[in-house]
Design a protein around this motif. Structure first.
Motif, PDB file in Angstrom:
ATOM      1  N   PHE A   9      15.553  91.759  -7.093  1.00 27.20           N
ATOM      2  CA  PHE A   9      14.717  90.603  -7.407  1.00 27.20           C
ATOM      3  C   PHE A   9      15.241  89.964  -8.685  1.00 27.20           C
ATOM      4  CE2 PHE A   9      12.764  93.931  -9.895  1.00 27.20           C
ATOM      5  CZ  PHE A   9      12.204  93.320 -11.006  1.00 27.20           C
ATOM      6  N   GLU A  10      14.854  88.713  -8.921  1.00 31.17           N
ATOM      7  CA  GLU A  10      15.290  87.968 -10.098  1.00 31.17           C
ATOM      8  C   GLU A  10      14.096  87.362 -10.826  1.00 31.17           C
ATOM      9  OE1 GLU A  10      19.523  85.904  -9.222  1.00 31.17           O
ATOM     10  OE2 GLU A  10      17.845  85.091  -8.079  1.00 31.17           O
ATOM     11  N   THR A  11      14.178  87.361 -12.157  1.00 29.03           N
ATOM     12  CA  THR A  11      13.194  86.640 -12.951  1.00 29.03           C
ATOM     13  C   THR A  11      13.797  85.369 -13.536  1.00 29.03           C
ATOM     14  OG1 THR A  11      13.677  87.745 -15.061  1.00 29.03           O
ATOM     15  CG2 THR A  11      12.076  88.815 -13.584  1.00 29.03           C
ATOM     16  N   GLN A  12      15.137  85.250 -13.451  1.00 27.56           N
ATOM     17  CA  GLN A  12      15.841  84.083 -13.993  1.00 27.56           C
ATOM     18  C   GLN A  12      17.244  84.015 -13.431  1.00 27.56           C
ATOM     19  OE1 GLN A  12      15.776  84.922 -18.215  1.00 27.56           O
ATOM     20  NE2 GLN A  12      16.344  87.020 -17.819  1.00 27.56           N
ATOM     21  N   LYS A  13      17.846  82.847 -13.531  1.00 24.47           N
ATOM     22  CA  LYS A  13      19.247  82.649 -13.133  1.00 24.47           C
ATOM     23  C   LYS A  13      19.984  82.041 -14.308  1.00 24.47           C
ATOM     24  CE  LYS A  13      19.207  81.988  -8.158  1.00 24.47           C
ATOM     25  NZ  LYS A  13      19.994  83.162  -7.862  1.00 24.47           N
ATOM     26  N   GLY A  14      21.227  82.485 -14.490  1.00 19.59           N
ATOM     27  CA  GLY A  14      22.052  81.951 -15.558  1.00 19.59           C
ATOM     28  C   GLY A  14      22.041  82.845 -16.776  1.00 19.59           C
ATOM     29  N   VAL A  37       7.425  85.679  -8.960  1.00 21.31           N
ATOM     30  CA  VAL A  37       8.210  86.912  -8.829  1.00 21.31           C
ATOM     31  C   VAL A  37       7.311  88.065  -8.401  1.00 21.31           C
ATOM     32  CG1 VAL A  37       9.692  88.570 -10.029  1.00 21.31           C
ATOM     33  CG2 VAL A  37       9.886  86.122 -10.551  1.00 21.31           C
ATOM     34  N   VAL A  38       6.148  88.179  -9.012  1.00 16.16           N
ATOM     35  CA  VAL A  38       5.229  89.267  -8.676  1.00 16.16           C
ATOM     36  C   VAL A  38       4.698  89.104  -7.253  1.00 16.16           C
ATOM     37  CG1 VAL A  38       3.013  90.329  -9.265  1.00 16.16           C
ATOM     38  CG2 VAL A  38       4.681  89.826 -11.061  1.00 16.16           C
ATOM     39  N   ARG A  39       4.493  87.871  -6.801  1.00 22.54           N
ATOM     40  CA  ARG A  39       4.089  87.669  -5.387  1.00 22.54           C
ATOM     41  C   ARG A  39       5.156  88.211  -4.445  1.00 22.54           C
ATOM     42  NH1 ARG A  39       2.028  82.689  -7.177  1.00 22.54           N
ATOM     43  NH2 ARG A  39       3.902  81.597  -6.508  1.00 22.54           N
ATOM     44  N   GLU A  40       6.433  87.940  -4.739  1.00 22.26           N
ATOM     45  CA  GLU A  40       7.524  88.468  -3.910  1.00 22.26           C
ATOM     46  C   GLU A  40       7.526  89.996  -3.931  1.00 22.26           C
ATOM     47  OE1 GLU A  40      11.226  86.835  -5.239  1.00 22.26           O
ATOM     48  OE2 GLU A  40      10.647  84.796  -4.700  1.00 22.26           O
ATOM     49  N   ARG A  42       5.011  91.952  -4.505  1.00 21.70           N
ATOM     50  CA  ARG A  42       3.841  92.416  -3.766  1.00 21.70           C
ATOM     51  C   ARG A  42       4.127  92.425  -2.257  1.00 21.70           C
ATOM     52  NH1 ARG A  42      -1.025  93.192  -5.225  1.00 21.70           N
ATOM     53  NH2 ARG A  42      -1.005  91.784  -7.012  1.00 21.70           N
ATOM     54  N   LEU A  43       4.737  91.354  -1.751  1.00 17.60           N
ATOM     55  CA  LEU A  43       5.065  91.295  -0.316  1.00 17.60           C
ATOM     56  C   LEU A  43       5.984  92.450   0.085  1.00 17.60           C
ATOM     57  CD1 LEU A  43       5.661  87.458   0.144  1.00 17.60           C
ATOM     58  CD2 LEU A  43       3.791  88.812   1.109  1.00 17.60           C
ATOM     59  N   LEU A  44       6.959  92.759  -0.761  1.00 21.92           N
ATOM     60  CA  LEU A  44       7.875  93.855  -0.456  1.00 21.92           C
ATOM     61  C   LEU A  44       7.185  95.219  -0.555  1.00 21.92           C
ATOM     62  CD1 LEU A  44      11.011  92.412  -2.224  1.00 21.92           C
ATOM     63  CD2 LEU A  44      10.785  92.867   0.230  1.00 21.92           C
ATOM     64  N   THR A  45       6.356  95.411  -1.581  1.00 18.61           N
ATOM     65  CA  THR A  45       5.665  96.703  -1.693  1.00 18.61           C
ATOM     66  C   THR A  45       4.684  96.896  -0.549  1.00 18.61           C
ATOM     67  OG1 THR A  45       4.009  95.816  -3.231  1.00 18.61           O
ATOM     68  CG2 THR A  45       5.951  96.887  -4.198  1.00 18.61           C
ATOM     69  N   GLU A  46       4.079  95.817  -0.058  1.00 18.73           N
ATOM     70  CA  GLU A  46       3.185  95.933   1.098  1.00 18.73           C
ATOM     71  C   GLU A  46       3.938  96.352   2.352  1.00 18.73           C
ATOM     72  OE1 GLU A  46       1.221  92.121   1.192  1.00 18.73           O
ATOM     73  OE2 GLU A  46      -0.201  92.704  -0.373  1.00 18.73           O
ATOM     74  N   LYS A  47       5.255  96.126   2.380  1.00 17.82           N
ATOM     75  CA  LYS A  47       6.097  96.573   3.497  1.00 17.82           C
ATOM     76  C   LYS A  47       6.686  97.961   3.240  1.00 17.82           C
ATOM     77  CE  LYS A  47       7.285  91.913   4.947  1.00 17.82           C
ATOM     78  NZ  LYS A  47       6.659  91.894   6.253  1.00 17.82           N
ATOM     79  N   GLY A  48       6.284  98.600   2.140  1.00 21.62           N
ATOM     80  CA  GLY A  48       6.715  99.962   1.858  1.00 21.62           C
ATOM     81  C   GLY A  48       7.870 100.096   0.888  1.00 21.62           C
ATOM     82  N   CYS A  66      10.207  87.667 -20.965  1.00 25.08           N
ATOM     83  CA  CYS A  66      10.204  89.062 -20.501  1.00 25.08           C
ATOM     84  C   CYS A  66       8.806  89.655 -20.570  1.00 25.08           C
ATOM     85  CB  CYS A  66      11.117  89.922 -21.366  1.00 25.08           C
ATOM     86  SG  CYS A  66      12.855  89.616 -21.172  1.00 25.08           S
ATOM     87  N   LYS A  67       8.171  89.489 -21.708  1.00 18.15           N
ATOM     88  CA  LYS A  67       6.851  90.095 -21.898  1.00 18.15           C
ATOM     89  C   LYS A  67       5.814  89.462 -20.983  1.00 18.15           C
ATOM     90  CE  LYS A  67       7.801  91.633 -26.573  1.00 18.15           C
ATOM     91  NZ  LYS A  67       7.481  91.487 -28.012  1.00 18.15           N
ATOM     92  N   LEU A  68       5.892  88.161 -20.772  1.00 22.87           N
ATOM     93  CA  LEU A  68       4.968  87.504 -19.846  1.00 22.87           C
ATOM     94  C   LEU A  68       5.158  88.052 -18.434  1.00 22.87           C
ATOM     95  CD1 LEU A  68       2.791  85.394 -19.288  1.00 22.87           C
ATOM     96  CD2 LEU A  68       4.608  83.692 -19.066  1.00 22.87           C
ATOM     97  N   PHE A  69       6.417  88.195 -18.002  1.00 27.38           N
ATOM     98  CA  PHE A  69       6.675  88.781 -16.681  1.00 27.38           C
ATOM     99  C   PHE A  69       6.127  90.200 -16.611  1.00 27.38           C
ATOM    100  CE2 PHE A  69       9.379  91.731 -14.330  1.00 27.38           C
ATOM    101  CZ  PHE A  69       8.996  91.367 -13.042  1.00 27.38           C
TER     102      PHE A  69
END
Length: 184
Positions: A9-14, A37-40, A42-48, A66-69
């Motif tokens: 997963f990514e929180t930023q690019k560049g 990012v957290v929604r993504e 969550r979707l993956l953790t719901e799939k195991g 970083c801290k906000l994420f």
């Protein structure tokens, strides 16, 4: 994933850095919304999926982001484990406490030879990792222009004193068109 691979997963690019050998060091950074990012995740953790690797160039380009994420991830309570790359600065003890609470288990610290401030920063990071039960690995880039056998030996001695769990030595850099290292 069924055979133990990690999801990325990514929180930023560049990258805001200016490393002369890096094609991503262009001074541009696009930050993603921590909520997205957290929604993504969550979707993956719901799939195991429970094991992740951060695919950012370097995580800690902005401590505020970083801290906000991390706060958003902690609040989501997803019960995941993840690993990340970071540079030796900026960092503080709060960042590592948040990393621990978010499920980070491995920090790989990217260090080039010859840096003036990295030994002190890396020593602090090693302490924060130990204090928070986070494993520390170092990705050490040596053999850059200006390096000598003596300077590399000095840097390796510094790494021994820091005592990370592992040190990966990269003594070859790839030269990409357009990087300062390839332009005369």
């Amino acid at each position: 994933l069924g055979r133990g691979a990690l999801a990325g997963f990514e929180t930023q690019k560049g990258c805001l850095g200016g490393c002369p050998y890096c094609p991503e060091a262009n001074g541009h950074l696009l930050r993603r919304s921590p909520e997205a990012v957290v929604r993504e995740l969550r979707l993956l953790t719901e799939k195991g999926v429970r094991e992740f690797h951060l695919c950012d160039t370097e995580f800690n380009q902005s401590l505020e982001h970083c801290k906000l994420f991390l706060e958003t991830l902690i609040a989501a309570n997803l019960s995941l484990r993840w690993a990340l790359y970071m540079k030796s600065s900026p960092a503080d003890s709060e960042l590592f406490s948040l990393l621990k609470d978010s499920g980070a288990w491995l920090v790989t610290l990217s260090l080039p030879t010859g840096g003036v401030s990295w030994p002190e920063n890396a020593a602090r990071i090693a302490g924060w990792c130990r204090d928070n039960g986070i494993r520390l690995a170092v990705d050490f880039l040596c053999g850059l222009p200006g390096d000598t056998p003596e300077s590399i030996r000095r840097d390796l001695d510094r790494l021994r004193r820091i005592a990370p769990a592992t040190v990966g030595l990269n003594s070859v850099i790839r030269l990409y068109p357009g990087c300062p290292a390839t332009v005369e």
